[in-house]
Each structure stands twice: as C-alpha cells, then as structure tokens.
Design a protein around this motif. Structure first.
Motif, PDB file in Angstrom:
ATOM      1  N   LEU A 177      -4.114  24.376  40.570  1.00 60.24           N
ATOM      2  CA  LEU A 177      -3.257  24.420  39.389  1.00 60.24           C
ATOM      3  C   LEU A 177      -3.222  25.821  38.789  1.00 60.24           C
ATOM      4  CD1 LEU A 177      -4.161  21.011  37.737  1.00 60.24           C
ATOM      5  CD2 LEU A 177      -2.144  21.585  39.088  1.00 60.24           C
ATOM      6  N   ASP A 178      -4.343  26.526  38.771  1.00 58.15           N
ATOM      7  CA  ASP A 178      -4.362  27.896  38.259  1.00 58.15           C
ATOM      8  C   ASP A 178      -3.525  28.811  39.157  1.00 58.15           C
ATOM      9  OD1 ASP A 178      -5.361  29.967  36.414  1.00 58.15           O
ATOM     10  OD2 ASP A 178      -6.343  30.730  38.218  1.00 58.15           O
ATOM     11  N   PHE A 179      -3.646  28.643  40.467  1.00 58.51           N
ATOM     12  CA  PHE A 179      -2.846  29.428  41.410  1.00 58.51           C
ATOM     13  C   PHE A 179      -1.360  29.210  41.150  1.00 58.51           C
ATOM     14  CE2 PHE A 179      -0.625  30.050  45.431  1.00 58.51           C
ATOM     15  CZ  PHE A 179      -1.112  31.282  45.848  1.00 58.51           C
ATOM     16  N   THR A 180      -0.978  27.948  40.966  1.00 61.67           N
ATOM     17  CA  THR A 180       0.418  27.610  40.707  1.00 61.67           C
ATOM     18  C   THR A 180       0.882  28.166  39.362  1.00 61.67           C
ATOM     19  OG1 THR A 180       0.144  25.608  42.025  1.00 61.67           O
ATOM     20  CG2 THR A 180       2.049  25.691  40.580  1.00 61.67           C
ATOM     21  N   ALA A 181       0.006  28.129  38.362  1.00 58.91           N
ATOM     22  CA  ALA A 181       0.365  28.691  37.047  1.00 58.91           C
ATOM     23  C   ALA A 181       0.607  30.190  37.140  1.00 58.91           C
ATOM     24  CB  ALA A 181      -0.743  28.392  36.030  1.00 58.91           C
ATOM     25  N   ARG A 182      -0.213  30.888  37.922  1.00 63.37           N
ATOM     26  CA  ARG A 182       0.007  32.337  38.096  1.00 63.37           C
ATOM     27  C   ARG A 182       1.329  32.592  38.801  1.00 63.37           C
ATOM     28  NH1 ARG A 182      -5.335  34.184  40.900  1.00 63.37           N
ATOM     29  NH2 ARG A 182      -4.797  32.244  41.872  1.00 63.37           N
ATOM     30  N   MET A 183       1.662  31.761  39.782  1.00 66.59           N
ATOM     31  CA  MET A 183       2.965  31.907  40.449  1.00 66.59           C
ATOM     32  C   MET A 183       4.098  31.677  39.464  1.00 66.59           C
ATOM     33  SD  MET A 183       2.650  30.278  44.247  1.00 66.59           S
ATOM     34  CE  MET A 183       4.381  30.584  44.545  1.00 66.59           C
ATOM     35  N   TRP A 184       3.945  30.678  38.609  1.00 64.43           N
ATOM     36  CA  TRP A 184       4.968  30.353  37.621  1.00 64.43           C
ATOM     37  C   TRP A 184       5.226  31.547  36.711  1.00 64.43           C
ATOM     38  CZ3 TRP A 184       8.681  27.036  36.743  1.00 64.43           C
ATOM     39  CH2 TRP A 184       9.210  26.912  35.457  1.00 64.43           C
ATOM     40  N   ARG A 185       4.149  32.203  36.278  1.00 64.78           N
ATOM     41  CA  ARG A 185       4.311  33.370  35.398  1.00 64.78           C
ATOM     42  C   ARG A 185       5.062  34.487  36.106  1.00 64.78           C
ATOM     43  NH1 ARG A 185      -0.958  31.767  33.887  1.00 64.78           N
ATOM     44  NH2 ARG A 185      -1.936  33.315  35.232  1.00 64.78           N
ATOM     45  N   GLY A 186       4.903  34.620  37.400  1.00 65.23           N
ATOM     46  CA  GLY A 186       5.585  35.671  38.144  1.00 65.23           C
ATOM     47  C   GLY A 186       6.890  35.234  38.766  1.00 65.23           C
ATOM     48  N   ALA A 187       7.295  33.996  38.532  1.00 62.50           N
ATOM     49  CA  ALA A 187       8.473  33.435  39.198  1.00 62.50           C
ATOM     50  C   ALA A 187       9.754  34.239  39.000  1.00 62.50           C
ATOM     51  CB  ALA A 187       8.675  31.983  38.779  1.00 62.50           C
ATOM     52  N   PRO A 188      10.082  34.681  37.774  1.00 59.91           N
ATOM     53  CA  PRO A 188      11.341  35.425  37.633  1.00 59.91           C
ATOM     54  C   PRO A 188      11.394  36.670  38.526  1.00 59.91           C
ATOM     55  CG  PRO A 188      10.520  34.766  35.479  1.00 59.91           C
ATOM     56  CD  PRO A 188       9.441  34.444  36.471  1.00 59.91           C
ATOM     57  N   THR A 189      10.287  37.407  38.591  1.00 63.70           N
ATOM     58  CA  THR A 189      10.244  38.600  39.430  1.00 63.70           C
ATOM     59  C   THR A 189      10.288  38.213  40.901  1.00 63.70           C
ATOM     60  OG1 THR A 189       8.969  39.758  37.749  1.00 63.70           O
ATOM     61  CG2 THR A 189       8.922  40.681  39.960  1.00 63.70           C
ATOM     62  N   MET A 190       9.552  37.170  41.265  1.00 60.71           N
ATOM     63  CA  MET A 190       9.554  36.741  42.666  1.00 60.71           C
ATOM     64  C   MET A 190      10.947  36.339  43.121  1.00 60.71           C
ATOM     65  SD  MET A 190       6.035  34.708  43.587  1.00 60.71           S
ATOM     66  CE  MET A 190       6.395  33.303  42.575  1.00 60.71           C
ATOM     67  N   ILE A 191      11.662  35.635  42.289  1.00 61.92           N
ATOM     68  CA  ILE A 191      13.008  35.192  42.663  1.00 61.92           C
ATOM     69  C   ILE A 191      13.921  36.391  42.888  1.00 61.92           C
ATOM     70  CG2 ILE A 191      15.066  33.987  41.817  1.00 61.92           C
ATOM     71  CD1 ILE A 191      13.053  31.989  40.482  1.00 61.92           C
ATOM     72  N   VAL A 192      13.844  37.382  42.011  1.00 60.00           N
ATOM     73  CA  VAL A 192      14.658  38.594  42.168  1.00 60.00           C
ATOM     74  C   VAL A 192      14.323  39.282  43.488  1.00 60.00           C
ATOM     75  CG1 VAL A 192      15.050  40.921  41.263  1.00 60.00           C
ATOM     76  CG2 VAL A 192      15.039  38.976  39.702  1.00 60.00           C
ATOM     77  N   LEU A 193      13.029  39.468  43.760  1.00 57.60           N
ATOM     78  CA  LEU A 193      12.624  40.142  45.002  1.00 57.60           C
ATOM     79  C   LEU A 193      13.018  39.338  46.237  1.00 57.60           C
ATOM     80  CD1 LEU A 193       9.130  41.563  44.021  1.00 57.60           C
ATOM     81  CD2 LEU A 193      11.198  42.862  44.547  1.00 57.60           C
ATOM     82  N   GLN A 194      12.860  38.023  46.180  1.00 57.12           N
ATOM     83  CA  GLN A 194      13.242  37.200  47.323  1.00 57.12           C
ATOM     84  C   GLN A 194      14.735  37.322  47.610  1.00 57.12           C
ATOM     85  OE1 GLN A 194      11.851  33.272  46.258  1.00 57.12           O
ATOM     86  NE2 GLN A 194       9.723  33.939  46.273  1.00 57.12           N
ATOM     87  N   GLU A 195      15.529  37.271  46.563  1.00 60.73           N
ATOM     88  CA  GLU A 195      16.977  37.409  46.744  1.00 60.73           C
ATOM     89  C   GLU A 195      17.325  38.799  47.290  1.00 60.73           C
ATOM     90  OE1 GLU A 195      19.451  35.236  46.411  1.00 60.73           O
ATOM     91  OE2 GLU A 195      18.294  33.565  45.612  1.00 60.73           O
ATOM     92  N   MET A 196      16.671  39.834  46.766  1.00 61.43           N
ATOM     93  CA  MET A 196      16.960  41.208  47.215  1.00 61.43           C
ATOM     94  C   MET A 196      16.532  41.434  48.662  1.00 61.43           C
ATOM     95  SD  MET A 196      15.815  43.429  43.839  1.00 61.43           S
ATOM     96  CE  MET A 196      15.530  44.895  44.781  1.00 61.43           C
ATOM     97  N   GLU A 197      15.324  41.009  49.008  1.00 61.73           N
ATOM     98  CA  GLU A 197      14.767  41.327  50.315  1.00 61.73           C
ATOM     99  C   GLU A 197      15.160  40.354  51.415  1.00 61.73           C
ATOM    100  OE1 GLU A 197      13.360  44.188  50.933  1.00 61.73           O
ATOM    101  OE2 GLU A 197      13.575  44.678  48.816  1.00 61.73           O
ATOM    102  N   MET A 198      15.290  39.071  51.080  1.00 61.69           N
ATOM    103  CA  MET A 198      15.548  38.072  52.108  1.00 61.69           C
ATOM    104  C   MET A 198      16.908  37.411  51.972  1.00 61.69           C
ATOM    105  SD  MET A 198      11.747  36.421  52.497  1.00 61.69           S
ATOM    106  CE  MET A 198      11.596  35.921  50.803  1.00 61.69           C
ATOM    107  N   GLY A 199      17.517  37.533  50.796  1.00 59.55           N
ATOM    108  CA  GLY A 199      18.818  36.933  50.585  1.00 59.55           C
ATOM    109  C   GLY A 199      18.770  35.470  50.181  1.00 59.55           C
ATOM    110  N   TYR A 200      17.588  34.948  49.938  1.00 63.90           N
ATOM    111  CA  TYR A 200      17.449  33.563  49.500  1.00 63.90           C
ATOM    112  C   TYR A 200      16.149  33.402  48.726  1.00 63.90           C
ATOM    113  CZ  TYR A 200      14.198  33.110  53.440  1.00 63.90           C
ATOM    114  OH  TYR A 200      13.152  33.274  54.313  1.00 63.90           O
TER     115      TYR A 200
END
Length: 160
Positions: A84-107
């Motif tokens: 749950l802590d791992f998932t919470a840390r991912m949640w906090r970084g989600a907006p940045t992760m989504i931007v990078l995923q879209e930029m680098e992988m296109g999805y």
C-alpha cells in the motif's frame, strides 16, 4: 410494584437490551462480510512486469534503466514489503509518470492491483534485483529508455 417485581422487570429489560445489542451487526462483523484481498506478491513476476510494462524506461534498478524517474533499488534493511505504501508513492507521482509515459512511449501504462503488488515485491527484493542487468531488457524497450532527468521535472531545476 414490589421490589422483587422491579428486580425481575429490570433483569428482563437488561436481558432484552443485551439480546438486541447482540443481534445488531457490529462494524467488525460487517467488515468480515466484505472480502479483503491482498495479492501474493512475486518479485520474479515483478521483474518481468517492470521490464515488460515499460517501467524500466524511466526507472532504474542497479543502475540499469532510465534516469527520468527515481531509482527503485531495494532497501536491504527494510523489514517488510508494504504494497500500500508503494502504491501511495506511485499515486503521488502519477501526474508526472503519465506525462513521461505519453511522451516516451505514446501511451499510459495500465497496471492491475496484482501487478502493482508484483512490481512492489521486485522493488523490495535485493536478491532478485541483484540478478537484473541490461540483458533483461529487450532492444525495443532499451531504445525508449530515458537517459537523463527532464529538467522541467527536476525539483532542483524548478527551485532556481
């Protein structure tokens, strides 16, 4: 009403109240009727997902992987895995992760709860991480890997 009758009535009402309270579902009983699922986390499956889903494009382990996001090296002193802590840390970084995923992988990477548990297990397993190397990354994914931190996403850069 005689004292004996009052006592009998009092005992009867007390017993009736106790029975009513016993019959009411408690919060704990209600929770028991709900199913809580905690997936069994497998660090080997987490390694496969870390590479296969593309997490390695931005995250490194043992210095292998992208540099755009925090490294996910295991803490050998951590006493347990907290999914749950791992998932919470991912949640906090989600907006940045989504931007990078879209930029680098296109999805955007899609992960189930079970997949998150496996990846968390990999991120907390020094034994499995010690075997992780460049040879675990297919060429197509290696071509996507980000070899620098995006300045716009670097907190030190933003503070200037």
């Amino acid at each position: 009403m005689t004292p004996a009758a009052r006592l009998a009535a009092g005992l009867f009402l007390t017993a009736l109240a106790a029975l009513a309270l016993w019959a009411l579902p408690t919060a704990a009983q209600e929770q028991e009727s709900q199913k809580l699922v905690i997936p069994l986390a497998d660090p080997e499956e987490g390694l496969r997902l870390f590479v296969g889903k593309g997490c390695v494009v931005c995250h490194a382990v043992n210095g292998v992987g992208g540099k755009a996001a925090p490294a996910l090296d295991a803490d050998p002193d951590a006493p347990y895995l907290d999914v749950l802590d791992f998932t919470a840390r991912m949640w906090r970084g989600a907006p940045t992760m989504i931007v990078l995923q879209e930029m680098e992988m296109g999805y955007q990477i899609e992960l189930t709860g079970e997949e998150l548990a496996h990846i968390a297990a990999f991120a907390s397993s020094p034994a499995v991480q010690s075997r992780f190397s460049d040879t675990d990354i297919p060429e197509v994914i290696r071509d996507w890997m980000v070899d620098e931190v995006y300045q716009e996403l670097d907190p030190d850069y933003m503070a200037r």
